[in-house]
Design an enzyme around this catalytic site. Sequence first.
Site, PDB file in Angstrom:
ATOM      1  N   ILE A  74     -11.029   9.363   5.870  1.00  0.00           N
ATOM      2  CA  ILE A  74     -12.032  10.166   5.167  1.00  0.00           C
ATOM      3  C   ILE A  74     -13.391   9.770   5.739  1.00  0.00           C
ATOM      4  O   ILE A  74     -13.770   8.598   5.673  1.00  0.00           O
ATOM      5  CB  ILE A  74     -11.991   9.892   3.644  1.00  0.00           C
ATOM      6  CG1 ILE A  74     -10.560  10.052   3.085  1.00  0.00           C
ATOM      7  CG2 ILE A  74     -12.986  10.765   2.897  1.00  0.00           C
ATOM      8  CD1 ILE A  74      -9.975  11.435   3.159  1.00  0.00           C
ATOM      9  N   GLY A  80      -8.242  -7.914   2.589  1.00  0.00           N
ATOM     10  CA  GLY A  80      -9.445  -8.500   3.176  1.00  0.00           C
ATOM     11  C   GLY A  80      -9.934  -7.761   4.412  1.00  0.00           C
ATOM     12  O   GLY A  80     -10.586  -8.349   5.264  1.00  0.00           O
ATOM     13  N   GLY A  81      -9.606  -6.446   4.511  1.00  0.00           N
ATOM     14  CA  GLY A  81     -10.090  -5.630   5.625  1.00  0.00           C
ATOM     15  C   GLY A  81      -9.363  -5.864   6.948  1.00  0.00           C
ATOM     16  O   GLY A  81      -9.733  -5.287   7.962  1.00  0.00           O
ATOM     17  N   ARG A 117      -4.913  -8.049  -9.477  1.00  0.00           N
ATOM     18  CA  ARG A 117      -5.455  -9.398  -9.719  1.00  0.00           C
ATOM     19  C   ARG A 117      -6.926  -9.272 -10.123  1.00  0.00           C
ATOM     20  O   ARG A 117      -7.482  -8.178 -10.072  1.00  0.00           O
ATOM     21  CB  ARG A 117      -5.369 -10.194  -8.415  1.00  0.00           C
ATOM     22  CG  ARG A 117      -6.027  -9.402  -7.264  1.00  0.00           C
ATOM     23  CD  ARG A 117      -6.198 -10.211  -6.014  1.00  0.00           C
ATOM     24  NE  ARG A 117      -6.518  -9.417  -4.857  1.00  0.00           N
ATOM     25  CZ  ARG A 117      -7.729  -9.033  -4.483  1.00  0.00           C
ATOM     26  NH1 ARG A 117      -8.784  -9.353  -5.221  1.00  0.00           N
ATOM     27  NH2 ARG A 117      -7.933  -8.306  -3.396  1.00  0.00           N
ATOM     28  N   GLU A 141      -2.869   7.015   7.279  1.00  0.00           N
ATOM     29  CA  GLU A 141      -3.414   8.014   6.369  1.00  0.00           C
ATOM     30  C   GLU A 141      -4.630   8.673   6.994  1.00  0.00           C
ATOM     31  O   GLU A 141      -5.181   8.195   7.986  1.00  0.00           O
ATOM     32  CB  GLU A 141      -3.727   7.400   4.995  1.00  0.00           C
ATOM     33  CG  GLU A 141      -4.816   6.372   5.005  1.00  0.00           C
ATOM     34  CD  GLU A 141      -4.999   5.665   3.651  1.00  0.00           C
ATOM     35  OE1 GLU A 141      -4.094   5.632   2.817  1.00  0.00           O
ATOM     36  OE2 GLU A 141      -6.111   5.131   3.458  1.00  0.00           O
ATOM     37  N   LYS A 142      -5.037   9.779   6.392  1.00  0.00           N
ATOM     38  CA  LYS A 142      -6.212  10.503   6.856  1.00  0.00           C
ATOM     39  C   LYS A 142      -7.428   9.586   6.735  1.00  0.00           C
ATOM     40  O   LYS A 142      -7.591   8.905   5.716  1.00  0.00           O
ATOM     41  CB  LYS A 142      -6.392  11.740   5.965  1.00  0.00           C
ATOM     42  CG  LYS A 142      -7.522  12.642   6.370  1.00  0.00           C
ATOM     43  CD  LYS A 142      -7.085  13.574   7.474  1.00  0.00           C
ATOM     44  CE  LYS A 142      -8.268  14.302   8.081  1.00  0.00           C
ATOM     45  NZ  LYS A 142      -7.937  14.885   9.400  1.00  0.00           N
ATOM     46  N   LYS A 184       0.802  -1.226   0.000  1.00  0.00           N
ATOM     47  CA  LYS A 184       0.000   0.000   0.000  1.00  0.00           C
ATOM     48  C   LYS A 184       0.841   1.284   0.000  1.00  0.00           C
ATOM     49  O   LYS A 184       0.471   2.255  -0.653  1.00  0.00           O
ATOM     50  CB  LYS A 184      -0.955  -0.013   1.181  1.00  0.00           C
ATOM     51  CG  LYS A 184      -2.061  -1.050   1.021  1.00  0.00           C
ATOM     52  CD  LYS A 184      -3.032  -0.985   2.175  1.00  0.00           C
ATOM     53  CE  LYS A 184      -3.716  -2.297   2.417  1.00  0.00           C
ATOM     54  NZ  LYS A 184      -4.956  -2.481   1.733  1.00  0.00           N
TER      55      LYS A 184
HETATM   56  P1  ADP Z   1     -11.829  -8.014  -3.477  1.00  0.00           P
HETATM   57  O1  ADP Z   1     -11.290  -6.635  -3.473  1.00  0.00           O
HETATM   58  O2  ADP Z   1     -11.532  -8.825  -4.661  1.00  0.00           O
HETATM   59  O3  ADP Z   1     -13.258  -8.015  -3.060  1.00  0.00           O
HETATM   60  P2  ADP Z   1     -11.120  -9.076  -0.905  1.00  0.00           P
HETATM   61  O4  ADP Z   1     -10.376  -8.039  -0.101  1.00  0.00           O
HETATM   62  O5  ADP Z   1     -12.494  -9.419  -0.501  1.00  0.00           O
HETATM   63  O6  ADP Z   1     -10.982  -8.698  -2.406  1.00  0.00           O
HETATM   64  O7  ADP Z   1     -10.244 -10.375  -0.964  1.00  0.00           O
HETATM   65  C1  ADP Z   1     -10.556 -11.492  -1.761  1.00  0.00           C
HETATM   66  C2  ADP Z   1     -10.039 -12.720  -1.091  1.00  0.00           C
HETATM   67  O8  ADP Z   1      -8.656 -12.657  -0.956  1.00  0.00           O
HETATM   68  C3  ADP Z   1     -10.587 -12.912   0.317  1.00  0.00           C
HETATM   69  O9  ADP Z   1     -10.713 -14.299   0.524  1.00  0.00           O
HETATM   70  C4  ADP Z   1      -9.503 -12.309   1.190  1.00  0.00           C
HETATM   71  O10 ADP Z   1      -9.524 -12.868   2.483  1.00  0.00           O
HETATM   72  C5  ADP Z   1      -8.266 -12.680   0.402  1.00  0.00           C
HETATM   73  N1  ADP Z   1      -7.183 -11.692   0.516  1.00  0.00           N
HETATM   74  C6  ADP Z   1      -7.186 -10.425   0.071  1.00  0.00           C
HETATM   75  N2  ADP Z   1      -5.990  -9.834   0.277  1.00  0.00           N
HETATM   76  C7  ADP Z   1      -5.202 -10.747   0.889  1.00  0.00           C
HETATM   77  C8  ADP Z   1      -3.847 -10.753   1.360  1.00  0.00           C
HETATM   78  N3  ADP Z   1      -3.049  -9.693   1.270  1.00  0.00           N
HETATM   79  N4  ADP Z   1      -3.377 -11.893   1.917  1.00  0.00           N
HETATM   80  C9  ADP Z   1      -4.184 -12.982   2.005  1.00  0.00           C
HETATM   81  N5  ADP Z   1      -5.448 -13.041   1.571  1.00  0.00           N
HETATM   82  C10 ADP Z   1      -5.971 -11.951   1.029  1.00  0.00           C
HETATM   83  P1  ADP Z   2      -7.987  -3.955   1.950  1.00  0.00           P
HETATM   84  O1  ADP Z   2      -6.665  -4.267   1.356  1.00  0.00           O
HETATM   85  O2  ADP Z   2      -8.248  -4.679   3.200  1.00  0.00           O
HETATM   86  O3  ADP Z   2      -9.086  -4.052   0.926  1.00  0.00           O
HETATM   87  P2  ADP Z   2      -8.266  -1.042   1.733  1.00  0.00           P
HETATM   88  O4  ADP Z   2      -7.143  -0.088   1.903  1.00  0.00           O
HETATM   89  O5  ADP Z   2      -8.774  -1.259   0.353  1.00  0.00           O
HETATM   90  O6  ADP Z   2      -7.865  -2.430   2.387  1.00  0.00           O
HETATM   91  O7  ADP Z   2      -9.459  -0.565   2.664  1.00  0.00           O
HETATM   92  C1  ADP Z   2     -10.597  -1.353   2.897  1.00  0.00           C
HETATM   93  C2  ADP Z   2     -11.778  -0.458   3.253  1.00  0.00           C
HETATM   94  O8  ADP Z   2     -11.484   0.350   4.400  1.00  0.00           O
HETATM   95  C3  ADP Z   2     -12.152   0.544   2.181  1.00  0.00           C
HETATM   96  O9  ADP Z   2     -12.991  -0.014   1.209  1.00  0.00           O
HETATM   97  C4  ADP Z   2     -12.845   1.633   2.978  1.00  0.00           C
HETATM   98  O10 ADP Z   2     -14.175   1.302   3.286  1.00  0.00           O
HETATM   99  C5  ADP Z   2     -12.040   1.646   4.266  1.00  0.00           C
HETATM  100  N1  ADP Z   2     -10.959   2.648   4.164  1.00  0.00           N
HETATM  101  C6  ADP Z   2      -9.702   2.413   3.763  1.00  0.00           C
HETATM  102  N2  ADP Z   2      -8.966   3.540   3.805  1.00  0.00           N
HETATM  103  C7  ADP Z   2      -9.775   4.525   4.233  1.00  0.00           C
HETATM  104  C8  ADP Z   2      -9.608   5.929   4.515  1.00  0.00           C
HETATM  105  N3  ADP Z   2      -8.430   6.539   4.348  1.00  0.00           N
HETATM  106  N4  ADP Z   2     -10.668   6.631   4.963  1.00  0.00           N
HETATM  107  C9  ADP Z   2     -11.876   6.015   5.142  1.00  0.00           C
HETATM  108  N5  ADP Z   2     -12.096   4.713   4.917  1.00  0.00           N
HETATM  109  C10 ADP Z   2     -11.066   3.956   4.471  1.00  0.00           C
END
Ligand code: ADP
Ligand code: ADP
Length: 451
Positions: A203, A164-165, A292, A200-201, A116
Amino acid sequence: MIKKILVANRGEIAVRIIRAARELDIETVAIYSTADKDALHVQLADYAVCVGGPSSVDSYMNMNNILSAALCHNVCAIHPGFGFLSENASFVRMCESCGIKFIGPNADCIDRMGHKSNAKASMIEAGVSVVPGSADPITEVNVGFEMAESIGFPVIIKAVNGGGGRGMRICYDIDTFESLFELAQNESRTAFNSDLMYIEKFIENPRHIEIQVIADQYGNVLHLGERDCTLQRRNQKVIEEAPSTFITDEIRSQMGREAVAACKYVGYENAGTIEFIVDKNQKHYFIEMNTRIQVEHPVTEMITGFDIVKEQLLIASGKTLSMSQEDINFKGHAIECRINAESPENSFRPSPGALRYHHIPGGNGVRFDSHIYDGYIISPFYDSMLGKLIVHGSNREEALSKMRRALGELHIEGVDTNVQFLYALVGDENVVSNKYDTSYIAESLNRLLEV
Ligand code: ADP
Ligand code: ADP
Ligand code: MG
């Protein structure tokens, strides 16, 4: 043209890839863990190889065993799906050194965009608007604290290698920073084997809107419009739709242009997603790139008519993109619900077990992407997604009522599911009238569970 691929994944996405390959006359080799010997992807593939025990570290992430299977079967390419090894640059380098094409971007590109903090640095150089935040990864809590103060609260603390949050905490004030940083960092150590964090900030009250991109090996890059994935629980998507009814055409074009510029800047190849959050004034900020295929790709397929997984296979075979930006028109509205084996009443606890009986909805504009069958045992070792229900209607209103109708027909017996919860969500008046942000599910949970 590629003749044979290995599918380095399981579940619904492995089935999705095998189906696309078969339609292109490409042979498939499935891999599986001992827990998955009866899985649908194993039965549908032309060949199948057991690569290890139930834990994904031993099987679906076991690079040596997967590459041995690929070499034994003499495959031309490996499709990683999502999760597991899909964003692992070391695996991509190992594939390259074995002369096997990785279906995705090259390793350097993953290094740049998969982390990231690196990704944000590249995006600033490419002229994309990003969330204000730390430039370099942070490991020390006091360095993080200084950074948070200079950005200004609220901030979000994230694992650099997260997904995956997980490994993420929102922090509203100075007093809670230290404990939240440590919580997020510990989660990152356990889940991602890394203590690199960044800040990060935060939002407030945003929408999550992302752009699907696709690029061939010759520098041609297109975008296939956006998906609105604002309905989330614990930062994980629950329902996705396209197009977004939140942004104006002008913002949509601007985000599409930035996504294409970003891919050109880093020399991107194959399908990917540029994720943004959009604030209430429609200002958009890059948060991350997923290098991906994504879970929610079908909503884009439904409104554009393109098969993104087939396109991935053609690109990896060295074909130029089969369409130009002008060929991409959006028709109607699509919505996807992630159907999980989990118990919403028990804090969404996963509900593994034997699936006794199921009935899949059908009819005009209804699609169900899944790997389940009657008698299938849902394993506790992997994520709880049973499939994805996708509908396509001429507009959002029709798509919502089609989704309610389809969820009403969907029956799964033997394990708990979130079907009733999704039914409540798609019928919720604020969801229907498009008045929600990423925290909506958390805020309305009790009411949604009562429906
Ligand atoms: P999408 O953005 O495709 O909806 P998700 O964040 O829901 O992706 O992730 C899709 C799948 O990949 C989920 O099963 C999640 O747990 C897994 N996943 C996502 N990022 C990672 C990671 N960095 N390491 C391991 N598993 C991951
Ligand atoms: P992941 O790799 O787990 O998908 P993300 O960076 O895409 O992580 O963030 C997952 C979710 O968290 C976003 O879809 C959003 O809802 C929330 N989020 C992430 N960054 C921010 C931010 N800077 N401000 C507010 N919400 C955020
Ligand atoms: Mg994300």
